[in-house]
Design a protein around this motif. Structure first.
Motif, PDB file in Angstrom:
ATOM      1  N   ILE A 269      -1.450  -8.556  -9.007  1.00  0.00           N
ATOM      2  CA  ILE A 269      -2.455  -7.507  -8.834  1.00  0.00           C
ATOM      3  C   ILE A 269      -2.292  -6.857  -7.459  1.00  0.00           C
ATOM      4  O   ILE A 269      -2.319  -5.630  -7.330  1.00  0.00           O
ATOM      5  CB  ILE A 269      -3.882  -8.058  -9.010  1.00  0.00           C
ATOM      6  CG1 ILE A 269      -4.116  -8.503 -10.452  1.00  0.00           C
ATOM      7  CG2 ILE A 269      -4.924  -7.017  -8.608  1.00  0.00           C
ATOM      8  CD1 ILE A 269      -5.419  -9.243 -10.675  1.00  0.00           C
ATOM      9  N   LEU A 270      -2.117  -7.674  -6.440  1.00  0.00           N
ATOM     10  CA  LEU A 270      -1.942  -7.149  -5.087  1.00  0.00           C
ATOM     11  C   LEU A 270      -0.695  -6.269  -4.994  1.00  0.00           C
ATOM     12  O   LEU A 270      -0.736  -5.179  -4.399  1.00  0.00           O
ATOM     13  CB  LEU A 270      -1.861  -8.295  -4.076  1.00  0.00           C
ATOM     14  CG  LEU A 270      -1.728  -7.900  -2.621  1.00  0.00           C
ATOM     15  CD1 LEU A 270      -2.931  -7.093  -2.168  1.00  0.00           C
ATOM     16  CD2 LEU A 270      -1.549  -9.128  -1.759  1.00  0.00           C
ATOM     17  N   ALA A 271       0.401  -6.704  -5.580  1.00  0.00           N
ATOM     18  CA  ALA A 271       1.631  -5.903  -5.572  1.00  0.00           C
ATOM     19  C   ALA A 271       1.412  -4.578  -6.290  1.00  0.00           C
ATOM     20  O   ALA A 271       1.874  -3.528  -5.832  1.00  0.00           O
ATOM     21  CB  ALA A 271       2.766  -6.686  -6.228  1.00  0.00           C
ATOM     22  N   TYR A 272       0.693  -4.610  -7.394  1.00  0.00           N
ATOM     23  CA  TYR A 272       0.427  -3.389  -8.155  1.00  0.00           C
ATOM     24  C   TYR A 272      -0.433  -2.417  -7.350  1.00  0.00           C
ATOM     25  O   TYR A 272      -0.203  -1.215  -7.368  1.00  0.00           O
ATOM     26  CB  TYR A 272      -0.250  -3.761  -9.472  1.00  0.00           C
ATOM     27  CG  TYR A 272      -0.325  -2.643 -10.467  1.00  0.00           C
ATOM     28  CD1 TYR A 272       0.818  -2.124 -11.048  1.00  0.00           C
ATOM     29  CD2 TYR A 272      -1.541  -2.107 -10.844  1.00  0.00           C
ATOM     30  CE1 TYR A 272       0.758  -1.099 -11.967  1.00  0.00           C
ATOM     31  CE2 TYR A 272      -1.614  -1.080 -11.768  1.00  0.00           C
ATOM     32  CZ  TYR A 272      -0.464  -0.586 -12.326  1.00  0.00           C
ATOM     33  OH  TYR A 272      -0.530   0.433 -13.239  1.00  0.00           O
ATOM     34  N   ILE A 273      -1.402  -2.946  -6.630  1.00  0.00           N
ATOM     35  CA  ILE A 273      -2.240  -2.103  -5.777  1.00  0.00           C
ATOM     36  C   ILE A 273      -1.406  -1.491  -4.652  1.00  0.00           C
ATOM     37  O   ILE A 273      -1.505  -0.296  -4.372  1.00  0.00           O
ATOM     38  CB  ILE A 273      -3.415  -2.922  -5.193  1.00  0.00           C
ATOM     39  CG1 ILE A 273      -4.367  -3.348  -6.302  1.00  0.00           C
ATOM     40  CG2 ILE A 273      -4.149  -2.132  -4.118  1.00  0.00           C
ATOM     41  CD1 ILE A 273      -5.365  -4.390  -5.874  1.00  0.00           C
ATOM     42  N   LEU A 274      -0.588  -2.300  -4.003  1.00  0.00           N
ATOM     43  CA  LEU A 274       0.232  -1.791  -2.904  1.00  0.00           C
ATOM     44  C   LEU A 274       1.246  -0.758  -3.385  1.00  0.00           C
ATOM     45  O   LEU A 274       1.607   0.151  -2.637  1.00  0.00           O
ATOM     46  CB  LEU A 274       0.937  -2.952  -2.196  1.00  0.00           C
ATOM     47  CG  LEU A 274       0.025  -3.916  -1.441  1.00  0.00           C
ATOM     48  CD1 LEU A 274       0.833  -5.064  -0.871  1.00  0.00           C
ATOM     49  CD2 LEU A 274      -0.755  -3.201  -0.358  1.00  0.00           C
ATOM     50  N   MET A 275       1.711  -0.899  -4.620  1.00  0.00           N
ATOM     51  CA  MET A 275       2.659   0.072  -5.167  1.00  0.00           C
ATOM     52  C   MET A 275       2.044   1.467  -5.278  1.00  0.00           C
ATOM     53  O   MET A 275       2.768   2.463  -5.241  1.00  0.00           O
ATOM     54  CB  MET A 275       3.144  -0.370  -6.542  1.00  0.00           C
ATOM     55  CG  MET A 275       4.124  -1.481  -6.504  1.00  0.00           C
ATOM     56  SD  MET A 275       4.586  -1.908  -8.184  1.00  0.00           S
ATOM     57  CE  MET A 275       6.226  -2.511  -7.900  1.00  0.00           C
TER      58      MET A 275
ATOM     59  N   TRP B 237       0.462   2.961  -3.110  1.00  0.00           N
ATOM     60  CA  TRP B 237       0.573   3.628  -1.819  1.00  0.00           C
ATOM     61  C   TRP B 237       1.924   4.313  -1.633  1.00  0.00           C
ATOM     62  O   TRP B 237       2.083   5.123  -0.720  1.00  0.00           O
ATOM     63  CB  TRP B 237       0.368   2.642  -0.686  1.00  0.00           C
ATOM     64  CG  TRP B 237      -0.997   2.038  -0.631  1.00  0.00           C
ATOM     65  CD1 TRP B 237      -2.065   2.330  -1.424  1.00  0.00           C
ATOM     66  CD2 TRP B 237      -1.438   1.032   0.263  1.00  0.00           C
ATOM     67  NE1 TRP B 237      -3.144   1.557  -1.081  1.00  0.00           N
ATOM     68  CE2 TRP B 237      -2.785   0.744  -0.044  1.00  0.00           C
ATOM     69  CE3 TRP B 237      -0.830   0.320   1.285  1.00  0.00           C
ATOM     70  CZ2 TRP B 237      -3.524  -0.200   0.641  1.00  0.00           C
ATOM     71  CZ3 TRP B 237      -1.567  -0.621   1.970  1.00  0.00           C
ATOM     72  CH2 TRP B 237      -2.906  -0.871   1.651  1.00  0.00           C
ATOM     73  N   PHE B 238       2.904   3.950  -2.449  1.00  0.00           N
ATOM     74  CA  PHE B 238       4.254   4.486  -2.299  1.00  0.00           C
ATOM     75  C   PHE B 238       4.587   5.384  -3.485  1.00  0.00           C
ATOM     76  O   PHE B 238       4.392   4.995  -4.635  1.00  0.00           O
ATOM     77  CB  PHE B 238       5.274   3.349  -2.199  1.00  0.00           C
ATOM     78  CG  PHE B 238       5.022   2.438  -1.034  1.00  0.00           C
ATOM     79  CD1 PHE B 238       5.411   2.813   0.239  1.00  0.00           C
ATOM     80  CD2 PHE B 238       4.383   1.220  -1.210  1.00  0.00           C
ATOM     81  CE1 PHE B 238       5.170   1.980   1.324  1.00  0.00           C
ATOM     82  CE2 PHE B 238       4.143   0.384  -0.130  1.00  0.00           C
ATOM     83  CZ  PHE B 238       4.536   0.766   1.138  1.00  0.00           C
TER      84      PHE B 238
END
Length: 80
Positions: free
Chosen positions: A7-13, A15-16
């Motif tokens: 979930i955290l990786a998906y959220i950070l993605m 931003w890019f």
């Protein structure tokens, strides 16, 4: 814990640019989006931009993890 990191990786993605459209982003999206969509139905984005549903999803997942650990602890304590 792994699902929390997904979930955290998906959220950070988000931003890019184009990160979610990559093959890894699409794979993570298929795993995470069904769970997040439950919360997005009830929690609209603030100002149309800020999505708070992942925060609520993290909290709910933590409660679920705590409940499962409690049940497993109770179950294994019966066999001691």
């Amino acid at each position: 814990m792994v699902y929390n990191y997904l979930i955290l990786a998906y959220i950070l993605m988000s931003w890019f640019p184009n990160a979610r459209e990559s093959s890894i982003g699409q794979f993570i999206g298929r795993l995470v989006e069904p769970y997040l969509s439950i919360f997005r139905r009830f929690i609209p984005p603030i100002g149309g931009v800020l999505d708070l549903s992942p925060i609520v999803a993290f909290i709910a997942l933590r409660f679920i993890q705590s409940g499962v650990m409690y049940l497993l602890d109770m179950l294994f304590s019966l066999f001691r």
